[in-house]
Design an enzyme around this catalytic site. Structure first.
Site, PDB file in Angstrom:
ATOM      1  CB  ILE A 598       0.092   6.075   2.216  1.00 30.36           C
ATOM      2  CG1 ILE A 598       0.661   5.748   3.594  1.00 30.36           C
ATOM      3  CG2 ILE A 598      -1.425   6.162   2.256  1.00 30.36           C
ATOM      4  CD1 ILE A 598       0.355   4.362   4.117  1.00 30.36           C
ATOM      5  N   PRO A 601      -4.527   7.678   0.620  1.00 29.27           N
ATOM      6  CG  PRO A 601      -3.336   9.673   0.449  1.00 29.27           C
ATOM      7  CD  PRO A 601      -4.007   8.622  -0.382  1.00 29.27           C
ATOM      8  CE  LYS A 602     -11.779  11.366   2.076  1.00 27.05           C
ATOM      9  NZ  LYS A 602     -12.856  12.064   1.385  1.00 27.05           N
ATOM     10  CE  LYS A 670       7.020  -2.925   4.545  1.00 29.36           C
ATOM     11  NZ  LYS A 670       7.709  -2.853   5.852  1.00 29.36           N
ATOM     12  CD  GLU A 674      -5.410  -8.664   9.146  1.00 29.67           C
ATOM     13  OE1 GLU A 674      -6.038  -8.907  10.178  1.00 29.67           O
ATOM     14  OE2 GLU A 674      -5.913  -8.766   8.006  1.00 29.67           O
TER      15      GLU A 674
END
Lengths: 708, 327
Positions: A598, A601-602, A670, A674
């Protein structure tokens, strides 16, 4: 130890302040000198031909500058040629759907243009039409097209002979993207064929290319600006005929023209998630090993352009199963052409597949979570390749603990408290971990700042924020000193923002630029006898350089050929269903993202929360309702088309596996736009079944369906 | 939108005079419905008479009645201490309607005058007898999931969309109208009409009249009341079915009861036979079920709204149970 730096939540969105204070300027807010206003006149029949178009009254109305239609064919050189599939706006008298633009009225105020548009009178020769997918499927004469090559692994329809099997049909209605910001464009065609547009687009380069193609002018003559986009969800992934109409109008009158369509027009002329009917057959051994998956999908398309998406993709690799066959058929109906809507076809497909998995687990009297874990594949059987990374078993466990899965009873309707029944549901989501090709320019300045530039977009995920964090980590510059410029077609090229690929694609180029800047600084330091640990500001000053610049193009290498790369999510939902009124209240959501490292994060959490909210809409509230007798929408406004409101959204917990996958890209990250939504609707339908014993196979799950 | 004249007045008297001068004039209150209808071409008044500055915003106790001025906003009424204490049912019903932003500008008079949300009424390209007499009803054989099950006609099956009005009809409110001949009063239950052969008429307000205020008699339902609205999302959605229930209990005995239903008819639907049945009986689920059953006499579905034949009685039972358990 830059590699291990933990990126905490205090990294706010770089454009957050501008967005909440009104400082962010959206396309419709640009005031150009001499700006005029366009309003579209739309067809009131569904299929046929325009036999007459009376524009005289409109032309005489106060403030009107021009009325353009097929009668005066405003200049668009590409449209003069024969053939081609995209709708040639104002170059045909044919009507393909109800609400199709048939003229644009341009006036010196919006109100005058609106009034004049009401004075344009058309007559038509009507033809028989059909806007109903179910009807088209029953009609053997109705056209059907293969949307994707049929797929077969092992025995076809193996589920039919399985020890335990289910076979069911799942129905999705049309869903309309409905971002808050209305669609439109400002076009300013200047002498010498120079065009500037302010667009609502997910791809400034794509918009630039389309305009160049239609009007046959050099691409460098076209400047596309789209710094802020008020939501897209996929509907701004192409340049629509209405945008071309506006450019035509500006060319025609020699003044800038602004067009902002109405909320009603948002339902007809900028795409939708097409209705779909899916048949799924699943078979397993008595002890719960999948032995057959059959997934057949039928999706709506239009009569004038074909639209396909990945509805049956997931069935081919998501579960360990030697016998899989899929087919995907598109069915043209007399509606505007659809376009990808968040999660696109995969979200449509996941509702069917993940509902069916739950149904089979129920038949087997197995916990649906255990059933999924038991059939979790070790490798991608479709591509016959290992996954670059997949941590689903860990993700299942983390999410199950958080939602309180142990309180779930396998027997539906077991948890009752007064009039409310509680249920738990789970579903998986999966989407390609795409990475495209993009260029980024980095300008490192002696004042300690870094400017990064790329012609990408930000429709909401926080592109600039993520890119800043990648650069900050690599160059050890605080994010407050980094600016990421986007939404401008003159910047280094980048693909459109779609398919969850922006962070991976643009981020990789940012990575490469930063690595190059770092080595340039190291080289300069060495050449000027400075310590290798010297700050870049000092190195630049010592060398009397105000700044250094690097531009890099970045794309995947051969590793893509050897691995199967996907992002995964798991959605857990706890619902309460009212036994008398059929009202479904979501009491808790836990979404787990298995999408590599990540970076931000936010904004990553925000993506997952937004996806879940979109999922609530898909599952419970959203449906674009047509009266098929007229081919017109009934609920084409925000009062009657129900997007979820705050009161529908419960506590949402987001968990990330947060393990880097360096095969995908240098950040090990990644995409997740979606997967945040894919599968959610099935988790909800599964929870409703667990609460009530009612299996709803037709979305949205409204009270009437619970009571039926 | 077609050009129109905008006038502003500060007294009820001059408002009425201006209205009488022009048949195609309309009063403008909060505008939350009228402006939409003008944008959609459903209505095209030549004059808008802005009555927002007419001093009719009072909310006060006069004798044994609470007077609520026609220009009081939905928010002002819902949040007024007098209403919250004496008529909580009205406060809840108001808060169940629309959104906070709409309630902040929508007025009591405007709420009563709001028109149906039937999609055929809003789309000038589709048939609708309410919008255009004789053009037919799109909903009867079309999309009628939101439509009426009581008091329908072969001309129109639209429903009245208000929440506030459901509470007011349950609470025996009266409407005070200014007319050229002075004030007249009409029972709230008689203010709105069934569609019949004249679906273009929503109510019995005459063309030269103006709503001045609503009067609600004090009652003993404040302790055991509930407004239950069943809808497709948790807020900002029109009712599939809503029920306003007020019970006056002595122990478990029903001394008095008021019941009205929304989302089921062309007007706020008072459930008098259920009230008559319940009066004097024990407040038990069995009796509530019986009352709900009685309420459904004459109900008729049109296909997509058949579910209301189940949902309506269920909602009555649940609303009564919730009203009972309030204490």
């Amino acid at each position: 130890m830059m590699e291990n730096r933990i990126l905490k939540d205090e990294n706010d969105r770089v454009d957050g302040f501008l967005k909440v204070t009104g400082g962010a300027k959206y396309f419709a807010e640009y005031e150009l000198p001499g700006l005029t206003y366009g309003v579209l006149v739309t067809s009131t029949i569904t299929k046929g031909k325009i036999t007459s178009l009376n524009t005289k009254e409109a032309e005489k109305a106060p403030g009107v500058i021009a009325v353009l239609s097929h009668l005066n064919k405003p200049s668009a050189p590409a449209y003069e040629q024969e053939g081609g599939s995209p709708m040639k706006i104002f170059y045909t008298d044919k009507i393909f759907y109800n609400g199709q633009p048939i003229a644009i009225v341009v006036a010196n105020t919006f109100e005058r243009a609106t009034y004049a548009a009401s004075l344009v009178k058309a007559t038509y020769a009507k033809e028989a039409f059909n806007t109903d997918l179910e009807k088209a499927l029953k009609d053997t004469k109705a056209k059907k097209l293969q949307g994707q090559p049929d797929y077969k692994r092992g025995t076809e329809n193996a589920y039919k002979t399985a020890e335990v099997k289910i076979e069911q049909e799942y129905v999705l209605p049309i869903e309309t993207h409905n971002p808050m910001e209305l669609h439109g464009i400002i076009a300013d065609w200047r002498p010498a064929n120079k065009v500037t547009v302010y667009a609502k687009t997910q791809g400034v380069k794509a918009t630039q290319g389309t305009i160049a193609n239609v009007f046959k002018i050099p691409i460098e003559n076209i400047q596309v600006n789209s710094e802020f986009v008020g939501g897209g969800f996929g509907m701004a992934l192409r340049t629509w005929p209405l945008e071309i109409a506006t450019v035509m109008a500006s060319k025609h009158i020699g003044k800038p023209v602004k067009l902002v369509i109405t909320r009603m027009q948002m339902f007809t002329m900028v795409g939708n998630r097409p209705a779909a009917i899916q048949k799924v057959g699943l078979g397993a051994t008595k002890d719960g090993k999948l032995t057959g998956i059959t997934h057949k999908a039928f999706g709506e398309s239009s009569t004038y352009e074909n639209f396909t998406e990945g509805v049956v993709n997931m069935a081919k690799f998501m579960y360990q199963c030697d016998n899989v066959n899929t087919s995907y058929t598109i069915v043209p109906v007399d509606l505007g052409v659809p376009i990808w809507m968040r999660g696109p076809g995969e979200a449509t497909g996941a509702f069917a597949l993940e509902s069916a998995i739950d149904e089979l687990a129920h038949e087997l009297d197995m916990d649906p979570l255990d059933f999924r874990i038991k059939n979790d594949p070790e490798m991608d059987q479709q591509k016959n390749k290992p996954f670059s990374s997949k941590n689903l078993k860990e993700a299942y466990k983390l999410g199950a603990d958080k939602i309180g899965w142990s309180k779930r009873k396998n027997k539906p309707g077991s948890l009752v408290e007064g009039s409310w029944k509680t249920g738990y549901g789970v579903s998986v989501g999966v989407f390609n971990a795409n990475r495209g090709k993009a260029s980024v320019k980095g300008i490192l300045k002696a004042d300690g700042t870094l400017v990064l530039q790329s012609a990408t977009s930000d429709i909401g995920p926080g592109t600039g924020t993520g890119m800043g964090l990648i650069a900050s980590k690599l160059l050890n510059i605080p994010t407050s000193k980094i600016t990421f410029e986007l939404g401008d077609s003159s910047l280094p090229p980048a693909p459109s923002q779609g398919g969850s690929a922006t962070l991976s694609t643009i981020g990789s180029a940012v990575n490469d630029v930063c690595v190059a800047l770092k080595s340039t600084i190291a080289e300069l330091a060495a050449n000027s006898n400075m310590d290798a640990t010297s700050k870049f500001v000092d190195v630049l000053k010592k060398n009397n350089l105000p700044s250094i610049e690097v531009t890099k193009e970045s794309q995947s290498g051969k590793e893509r050929d050897s691995y199967s790369m996907y992002s995964f999510s798991i959605h857990f939902v706890q619902v309460k269903v009212h036994s008398l009124t059929g009202v479904v209240k979501i009491s808790k959501i836990v979404s787990v993202g298995d999408s590599g490292k990540i970076v931000s994060p936010k904004t990553a959490r925000s993506q997952m929360v937004g996806g879940a909210v979109g999922g609530i809409g898909m599952a419970l509230t959203e449906e674009s309702i047509l009266d098929h007798r007229y081919g017109r929408y009934i609920n084409n406004n925000f009062a009657d088309y129900h997007v979820p409101v705050n009161a529908d959204v419960p506590e949402i917990e987001v968990i990330f596996i947060d393990k880097p996958d360096y095969l995908v890209n240098p950040m090990g990250a990644k995409g997740m736009g979606e997967i945040a939504l894919i599968g959610f609707s099935a988790a909800l339908a599964n929870a409703v079944f667990n609460a009530t014993g009612k299996r709803i196979r037709k979305l949205p799950i409204t009270p009437d369906k619970i009571l039926a | 939108m077609i050009n129109f004249q905008y006038l502003r007045t500060t007294t009820a008297k001059s408002a009425l005079t201006l209205l009488q001068k022009d048949k195609n004039a309309k009063f403008l209150g909060g505008g939350t419905n009228l402006i939409d209808l003008m944008k959609r071409g459903v209505t095209a008044p030549e004059k808008l008479i802005d009555i927002n500055h007419v001093p009719l915003k009072q909310i006060e106790l006069v004798g044994s009645k609470i007077h609520i001025g026609a220009m009081a906003t939905n928010t002002a009424v819902a949040e007024h201490p007098l209403i919250q204490e004496k008529l909580p049912l009205l406060s809840w019903a108001l808060n169940a309607g629309a959104s906070a932003q709409l309630r902040n500008v929508a007025t009591v008079g405007g709420n009563m005058m709001q028109r149906t949300r039937c999609g055929y009424f809003y789309d000038t390209e589709m048939p609708c007898n309410k919008r255009e007499a004789g053009s037919g009803c799109g909903a009867i054989d079309g999309f009628n999931r939101m439509h009426a099950i009581f008091g329908t006609s072969d001309k129109c099956i639209a429903v009245h969309p208000s929440d506030m009005c459901i509470a007011l009809v349950a609470l025996d409110a009266e409407v005070v109208l200014a007319t050229p001949k002075g004030e007249r009063k009409i029972l709230f239950k008689d203010f709105h009409r069934l569609a019949g052969d004249t679906p273009q008429l929503d109510n019995n307000l005459k063309a030269d009249e103006m709503i001045v205020r609503v009067e609600v008699p004090l009652n003993n339902f404040a302790k055991n009341a509930y407004y239950l609205k069943v809808r497709d999302r948790a807020s900002y959605a029109f009712a599939l079915v809503s029920v306003a229930a007020g019970l006056e209990l002595q122990g478990n005995k029903i001394v008095n009861v008021r019941l009205a239903m929304g989302g089921v008819a062309h007007k706020p639907w008072r459930l008098t036979s259920a009230e008559d049945f319940l009066k004097g009986k024990e407040a038990t689920t069995e009796n509530f079920e019986q009352a709900a059953k009685l309420s459904m006499t004459g109900a008729k579905g049109f296909g997509e709204n058949d579910f209301k034949l189940t949902l309506a009685p269920n909602t009555i039972i649940e609303a009564l149970n919730l009203a009972k358990s309030k204490a």
